[in-house]
Scaffold this motif. Structure first.
Motif, PDB file in Angstrom:
ATOM      1  N   ALA A  13       0.828  -1.206   0.000  1.00 45.42           N
ATOM      2  CA  ALA A  13       0.000   0.000   0.000  1.00 45.42           C
ATOM      3  C   ALA A  13       0.860   1.252   0.000  1.00 45.42           C
ATOM      4  CB  ALA A  13      -0.937  -0.009   1.202  1.00 45.42           C
ATOM      5  N   LEU A  14       1.871   1.281   0.858  1.00 40.90           N
ATOM      6  CA  LEU A  14       2.724   2.463   0.944  1.00 40.90           C
ATOM      7  C   LEU A  14       3.524   2.662  -0.339  1.00 40.90           C
ATOM      8  CD1 LEU A  14       4.025   2.184   4.630  1.00 40.90           C
ATOM      9  CD2 LEU A  14       2.228   3.665   3.739  1.00 40.90           C
ATOM     10  N   SER A  15       3.909   1.572  -0.982  1.00 37.29           N
ATOM     11  CA  SER A  15       4.676   1.694  -2.225  1.00 37.29           C
ATOM     12  C   SER A  15       3.831   2.246  -3.364  1.00 37.29           C
ATOM     13  CB  SER A  15       5.257   0.332  -2.623  1.00 37.29           C
ATOM     14  OG  SER A  15       4.220  -0.548  -3.059  1.00 37.29           O
ATOM     15  N   ARG A  16       2.526   2.112  -3.267  1.00 33.60           N
ATOM     16  CA  ARG A  16       1.641   2.590  -4.333  1.00 33.60           C
ATOM     17  C   ARG A  16       1.211   4.034  -4.136  1.00 33.60           C
ATOM     18  NH1 ARG A  16      -3.236  -1.132  -4.591  1.00 33.60           N
ATOM     19  NH2 ARG A  16      -3.696   0.116  -6.448  1.00 33.60           N
ATOM     20  N   LEU A  17       1.514   4.613  -2.983  1.00 34.03           N
ATOM     21  CA  LEU A  17       1.187   6.020  -2.759  1.00 34.03           C
ATOM     22  C   LEU A  17       2.085   6.906  -3.626  1.00 34.03           C
ATOM     23  CD1 LEU A  17       0.832   6.106   1.130  1.00 34.03           C
ATOM     24  CD2 LEU A  17      -1.009   6.510  -0.523  1.00 34.03           C
ATOM     25  N   PRO A  18       1.580   8.053  -4.095  1.00 35.16           N
ATOM     26  CA  PRO A  18       2.431   8.985  -4.849  1.00 35.16           C
ATOM     27  C   PRO A  18       3.649   9.389  -4.026  1.00 35.16           C
ATOM     28  CG  PRO A  18       0.114   9.610  -5.020  1.00 35.16           C
ATOM     29  CD  PRO A  18       0.184   8.514  -3.995  1.00 35.16           C
ATOM     30  N   ASP A  19       4.751   9.611  -4.712  1.00 36.42           N
ATOM     31  CA  ASP A  19       6.016   9.903  -4.041  1.00 36.42           C
ATOM     32  C   ASP A  19       6.082  11.379  -3.633  1.00 36.42           C
ATOM     33  OD1 ASP A  19       8.530   9.428  -3.016  1.00 36.42           O
ATOM     34  OD2 ASP A  19       9.537   9.907  -4.912  1.00 36.42           O
ATOM     35  N   ARG A  20       5.080  11.803  -2.852  1.00 30.84           N
ATOM     36  CA  ARG A  20       5.038  13.190  -2.367  1.00 30.84           C
ATOM     37  C   ARG A  20       3.937  13.302  -1.318  1.00 30.84           C
ATOM     38  NH1 ARG A  20       2.148  16.731  -7.198  1.00 30.84           N
ATOM     39  NH2 ARG A  20       0.000  16.100  -6.792  1.00 30.84           N
ATOM     40  N   ARG A  21       3.962  14.377  -0.568  1.00 23.32           N
ATOM     41  CA  ARG A  21       2.841  14.659   0.333  1.00 23.32           C
ATOM     42  C   ARG A  21       1.630  15.058  -0.506  1.00 23.32           C
ATOM     43  NH1 ARG A  21       4.017  19.029   4.718  1.00 23.32           N
ATOM     44  NH2 ARG A  21       1.793  18.618   5.038  1.00 23.32           N
ATOM     45  N   PRO A  22       0.435  14.775  -0.045  1.00 25.42           N
ATOM     46  CA  PRO A  22      -0.760  15.181  -0.802  1.00 25.42           C
ATOM     47  C   PRO A  22      -0.779  16.680  -1.039  1.00 25.42           C
ATOM     48  CG  PRO A  22      -1.355  13.608   0.896  1.00 25.42           C
ATOM     49  CD  PRO A  22       0.084  13.962   1.138  1.00 25.42           C
ATOM     50  N   ALA A  23      -1.020  17.049  -2.303  1.00 29.45           N
ATOM     51  CA  ALA A  23      -1.029  18.462  -2.671  1.00 29.45           C
ATOM     52  C   ALA A  23      -2.319  18.868  -3.369  1.00 29.45           C
ATOM     53  CB  ALA A  23       0.167  18.770  -3.580  1.00 29.45           C
ATOM     54  N   SER A  24      -3.223  17.920  -3.580  1.00 29.35           N
ATOM     55  CA  SER A  24      -4.468  18.227  -4.276  1.00 29.35           C
ATOM     56  C   SER A  24      -5.501  17.169  -3.920  1.00 29.35           C
ATOM     57  CB  SER A  24      -4.258  18.240  -5.791  1.00 29.35           C
ATOM     58  OG  SER A  24      -4.058  16.909  -6.266  1.00 29.35           O
ATOM     59  N   LEU A  25      -6.721  17.431  -4.330  1.00 33.11           N
ATOM     60  CA  LEU A  25      -7.777  16.451  -4.116  1.00 33.11           C
ATOM     61  C   LEU A  25      -7.504  15.172  -4.898  1.00 33.11           C
ATOM     62  CD1 LEU A  25     -10.472  15.944  -2.698  1.00 33.11           C
ATOM     63  CD2 LEU A  25     -11.630  16.907  -4.686  1.00 33.11           C
ATOM     64  N   TYR A  26      -6.761  15.293  -5.996  1.00 27.90           N
ATOM     65  CA  TYR A  26      -6.391  14.096  -6.755  1.00 27.90           C
ATOM     66  C   TYR A  26      -5.519  13.166  -5.909  1.00 27.90           C
ATOM     67  CZ  TYR A  26      -8.192  15.446 -11.359  1.00 27.90           C
ATOM     68  OH  TYR A  26      -9.008  15.741 -12.424  1.00 27.90           O
ATOM     69  N   ASP A  27      -4.604  13.742  -5.136  1.00 22.66           N
ATOM     70  CA  ASP A  27      -3.771  12.919  -4.251  1.00 22.66           C
ATOM     71  C   ASP A  27      -4.634  12.210  -3.215  1.00 22.66           C
ATOM     72  OD1 ASP A  27      -0.690  13.772  -4.731  1.00 22.66           O
ATOM     73  OD2 ASP A  27      -1.996  15.506  -4.989  1.00 22.66           O
ATOM     74  N   VAL A  28      -5.619  12.925  -2.680  1.00 27.25           N
ATOM     75  CA  VAL A  28      -6.532  12.304  -1.720  1.00 27.25           C
ATOM     76  C   VAL A  28      -7.292  11.165  -2.381  1.00 27.25           C
ATOM     77  CG1 VAL A  28      -8.520  12.699  -0.213  1.00 27.25           C
ATOM     78  CG2 VAL A  28      -6.745  14.442  -0.406  1.00 27.25           C
ATOM     79  N   ALA A  29      -7.701  11.373  -3.633  1.00 25.24           N
ATOM     80  CA  ALA A  29      -8.419  10.317  -4.357  1.00 25.24           C
ATOM     81  C   ALA A  29      -7.551   9.073  -4.517  1.00 25.24           C
ATOM     82  CB  ALA A  29      -8.861  10.832  -5.726  1.00 25.24           C
ATOM     83  N   VAL A  30      -6.283   9.271  -4.847  1.00 24.26           N
ATOM     84  CA  VAL A  30      -5.381   8.122  -4.974  1.00 24.26           C
ATOM     85  C   VAL A  30      -5.251   7.412  -3.630  1.00 24.26           C
ATOM     86  CG1 VAL A  30      -3.026   7.404  -5.485  1.00 24.26           C
ATOM     87  CG2 VAL A  30      -4.139   9.105  -6.929  1.00 24.26           C
ATOM     88  N   GLN A  31      -5.114   8.188  -2.545  1.00 22.18           N
ATOM     89  CA  GLN A  31      -5.063   7.556  -1.223  1.00 22.18           C
ATOM     90  C   GLN A  31      -6.314   6.716  -0.974  1.00 22.18           C
ATOM     91  OE1 GLN A  31      -4.246   9.544   2.417  1.00 22.18           O
ATOM     92  NE2 GLN A  31      -2.277  10.385   1.777  1.00 22.18           N
ATOM     93  N   TYR A  32      -7.478   7.249  -1.319  1.00 18.44           N
ATOM     94  CA  TYR A  32      -8.719   6.523  -1.036  1.00 18.44           C
ATOM     95  C   TYR A  32      -8.824   5.239  -1.845  1.00 18.44           C
ATOM     96  CZ  TYR A  32     -11.036   9.434   2.367  1.00 18.44           C
ATOM     97  OH  TYR A  32     -11.388  10.054   3.543  1.00 18.44           O
ATOM     98  N   SER A  33      -8.295   5.251  -3.069  1.00 16.27           N
ATOM     99  CA  SER A  33      -8.289   4.005  -3.843  1.00 16.27           C
ATOM    100  C   SER A  33      -7.389   2.969  -3.181  1.00 16.27           C
ATOM    101  CB  SER A  33      -7.826   4.279  -5.276  1.00 16.27           C
ATOM    102  OG  SER A  33      -6.435   4.591  -5.317  1.00 16.27           O
TER     103      SER A  33
END
Length: 738
Positions: A13-33
């Motif tokens: 799960a952690l390896s699939r997270l974007p390689d940055r801190r969340p900076a947009s709602l898109y990042d939150v969406a990726v986290q939720y997936s």
């Protein structure tokens, strides 16, 4: 904190997270997936090997209500035990089966979110509610799709299937070719639905079924028939099919070469999918602030890779479980997330967050999101046995690491619009409202013989009753719905914002509040007055009862004081008069600043009035405003007397809230004082000092001044007048009669 986090799944799960801190709602969406994927793989429901990419394109929760229903799947059985001689099963090549929640991943179903008509077949498993004639594939018009025959004649011959067959990195390509071979034989396909042992009548246009339509396949050396979700090549076609549709749903070619907005990787990019983030997808015709000026390529403003688009598509369906419906097609999404770089996230914290926050909010059964948010955000922190502290405060040692909450205010329509999105909502500001509003209700004006004590005791309003859960009311906006209206003309005249609107009064106010901004006093008073004017007009149409919406004024008064106490109001929009002594400076003064009274009881009504004026800075520091308030109080007091005498044309009816202006105020003052004096002279039972606490002050404050030179706006004038009327109506005797 020990959480027994599964190490391999957390690492994945952690390896699939974007390689940055969340900076947009898109990042939150990726986290939720990823939260959704992690919840799935750790639940025990996924009991076979399925790649994370394939799972991210599936929608196992789609048509959840259908799972477990009798005969809810129409299945074609394909025997590929001899790979050179593909065939349908000899006995019962088609039959109805019952699939339950335990089979949902094996179905390999990828459902087009929010589609209701001619569904796109992403996966070989589709869904249809239709007659047996249709399900058998006998309907030949445009809508004759999603049937048992076109699993072989259309789906396996799609462009996506062609692209998969051209690849050399996928095993078992022959399975797809074998299904194609079956579809290429019209006689064999027709016999599939006309055999006597098939439980469909191809001529029956009346009997309907709601079913998953799918296939099961027997491979060489195996006895059992596999579901399509267990077969890699079929999942790859599903991925290709869905990725293509990201760019071409209702438009053509909304994609191209570029750099991914989230990943920073070069490659094919598009704008994502419909749903919560749909206003940034495809070829939108509307104009959006800070986006493409020609309004024709919105997807270019947030281009994302195919894998990110798939994650966001999954998140769109997950987001649907995290919103609270507001009025007129409005929604507020509340989305807690981990605000940290993946390398800084402790695996145990990640596991605990998914378990205690994400899953708690998502799997709430019959509890509303609003109620569950209260439990997760606030009640957990109040638990004396919980040593983790406030889970959304940024501090070392939190149980879940660094947690933030994103909020999104959406209006659904064509197209859906997002009026605000914020990644750092202050979920503890509503908690401050809850605490400070309760304190205001315990202040002198609401207790004992305080001027609003009777209003509070006789009210069933949540804003006047102690113990009401105001924290979630504030978070979801209803705290303001009780006290405001957007227009003065008629209730809810604003309604749902129209396509092209760039602003929405409800979203603007709630957004300012949730993001830690200060609410403009002038705008808030204007919306207060809209409500009061509407309510007063309704009261005028009634034959009996009060002519003044006193409860609403008391609610607004309590709310203003609360917002001032939590520093949520802008400074006064008019005069800024310096204060001295121990009081704060003018820079911190607002329209609602009140010095708490030390008075515990009043011997006379004049003493109570003096205390009210002295403790309310907006009145005590301005002679004109004090005059407006006293005029309203005298109108309210005389009107109360007139009602007791059954006088129909009371002063409050003759001079309603919206009648008072800077141009009319001196005329009104003269007439109101004269009316009071007339009653004193004509009624023997009224003493000469009747209402003297008002009439002794008002002439000097009002009649020698020039209202045209007053610097404060009309909405302040009218609201102070309404406050005064409410004061006067409630200014009943304390101990002695006049």
């Amino acid at each position: 904190m020990s959480t027994n986090a599964p190490p391999e799944q957390v690492e994945e799960a952690l390896s699939r997270l974007p390689d940055r801190r969340p900076a947009s709602l898109y990042d939150v969406a990726v986290q939720y997936s990823i939260f959704d994927w992690y919840e799935t793989v750790t639940s025990g429901d996924l009991d076979f090997e399925l790649s994370p990419e394939h799972l991210s394109f599936m929608t196992p929760a789609a048509k959840e209500d259908l799972l477990g229903e009798p005969d809810n799947a129409l299945v074609a059985y394909v025997d590929l035990s001899d790979r050179n001689n593909p065939a349908f099963r000899d006995e019962e090549p088609i039959r109805f089966e019952t699939v339950d929640a335990g089979t949902r991943f094996r179905l390999g179903h990828s459902y087009p979110v929010n589609k209701t008509a001619n569904l796109t077949d992403y996966s070989i498993t589709t869904h249809k509610e239709a007659s047996e004639y249709h399900l058998a594939g006998r309907r030949n018009d445009t809508y004759g799709t999603n049937n048992i025959k076109d699993r072989f004649t259309r789906w396996t011959h799609s462009d996506a299937a062609d692209r998969v067959l051209e690849r050399d990195d996928i095993g078992e390509i022959w399975i797809l070719n074998a299904l194609r071979e079956l579809g290429d034989n019209p006689t064999r396909i027709d016999e599939l639905v006309t055999r006597g042992d098939v439980p469909l009548d191809p001529e029956d246009e009346d009997t309907e079924h709601e079913v998953f339509v799918t296939v099961r396949i027997r491979l060489p050396g195996e006895d059992e028939y596999r579901w399509p979700g267990e077969i890699e090549v079929l999942n790859e076609v599903m991925v290709e099919q869905k990725a293509e549709r990201f760019e071409n749903i209702s438009v053509e070619d909304a994609g191209g070469d570029g750099v991914g907005y989230i990943t920073g990787e070069e490659g094919r990019v598009t704008g994502g999918s419909a749903g919560l983030l749909g206003m940034y997808a495809k070829l939108q015709r509307e104009h959006f602030a800070d986006l493409s000026p020609d309004g024709s390529a919105a997807w270019r403003n947030r281009p994302i890779t195919r894998q990110t688009a798939a994650a966001i598509a999954v998140a769109n369906s997950v987001f649907e479980e995290f919103y609270q419906g507001l009025s007129d097609s409005r929604r507020l999404y509340v989305l807690p997330y981990i605000d940290a770089h993946p390398e800084a996230i402790n695996p145990d914290d990640f596991h605990a967050f998914v378990r205690d926050v994400f899953s708690e909010l998502r799997l709430r059964e019959d509890t509303s999101l609003q109620a569950k948010v209260g439990e997760v955000f606030y009640e957990r922190d109040a638990d004396a046995d919980n040593n983790s502290g406030s889970i959304f405060e940024q501090q070392a040692g939190d149980a879940y690491g660094q947690i933030e909450v994103a909020t999104v205010f959406q209006v659904t329509g064509e197209p859906d619009r997002i009026f605000f999105e914020d990644l750092t909502t202050d979920v503890y500001r509503p908690l401050e409202v809850h605490a400070e509003h309760a304190n205001v209700l315990q202040s002198a004006v609401f207790r004992d013989c305080g001027i609003f004590a009777d209003e509070r005791e006789s009210s069933d309003s949540p804003l006047l009753i102690a113990g009401t859960n105001l924290r979630t009311m504030a978070l979801f906006g209803s705290y303001f719905d009780w006290t405001t209206e957007p227009t003065r003309n008629s209730k809810h005249v604003q309604g749902t914002p129209k396509a092209g609107d760039i602003d929405d009064v409800l979203s603007r106010r709630l957004g300012q509040f949730l993001t830690g901004g200060k609410l403009p006093v002038r705008t808030l008073l204007e919306e207060y007055l809209h409500l009061l004017v509407q309510e007063q007009r309704d009261l005028f149409e009634e034959s009996e009862g009060s002519m003044m919406p006193s409860r609403q004024v008391a609610e607004q008064y309590a709310q203003l004081r609360t917002l001032d106490r939590i520093d949520a109001l802008e400074g006064s929009s008019s005069e800024q008069l310096a204060r001295t002594g121990t009081q704060t400076s003018a820079a911190h003064s607002t329209f609602a600043t009140v010095t708490e009274s030390e008075q515990t009881a009043y011997e006379t009504r004049e003493q109570r009035l003096d205390d009210f004026i002295d403790t309310h800075e907006v009145i005590s520091n301005s002679d004109p405003k004090q005059a407006v308030f006293l005029l309203g109080a005298l109108v309210g007091r005389v009107s109360a007397y007139q009602r007791r005498q059954n006088v129909s044309s009371t002063l409050v009816r003759r001079y309603p809230i919206d009648y008072l202006t800077k141009q009319s105020i001196k005329e009104v003052t003269n007439e109101v004082i004269q009316m009071n004096n007339t009653y004193v002279e004509s009624e023997d039972r009224l003493p000469s000092t009747y209402n003297a606490r008002y009439t002794n002050r008002l002439p000097n404050l009002m009649l020698d001044s020039d209202p045209s030179g007053w610097s404060f706006p009309q909405n302040e004038l009218q609201w102070l007048y309404a406050l005064g009327i409410t004061y006067g109506i409630n200014d009943t005797q304390i101990e002695t009669e006049e």
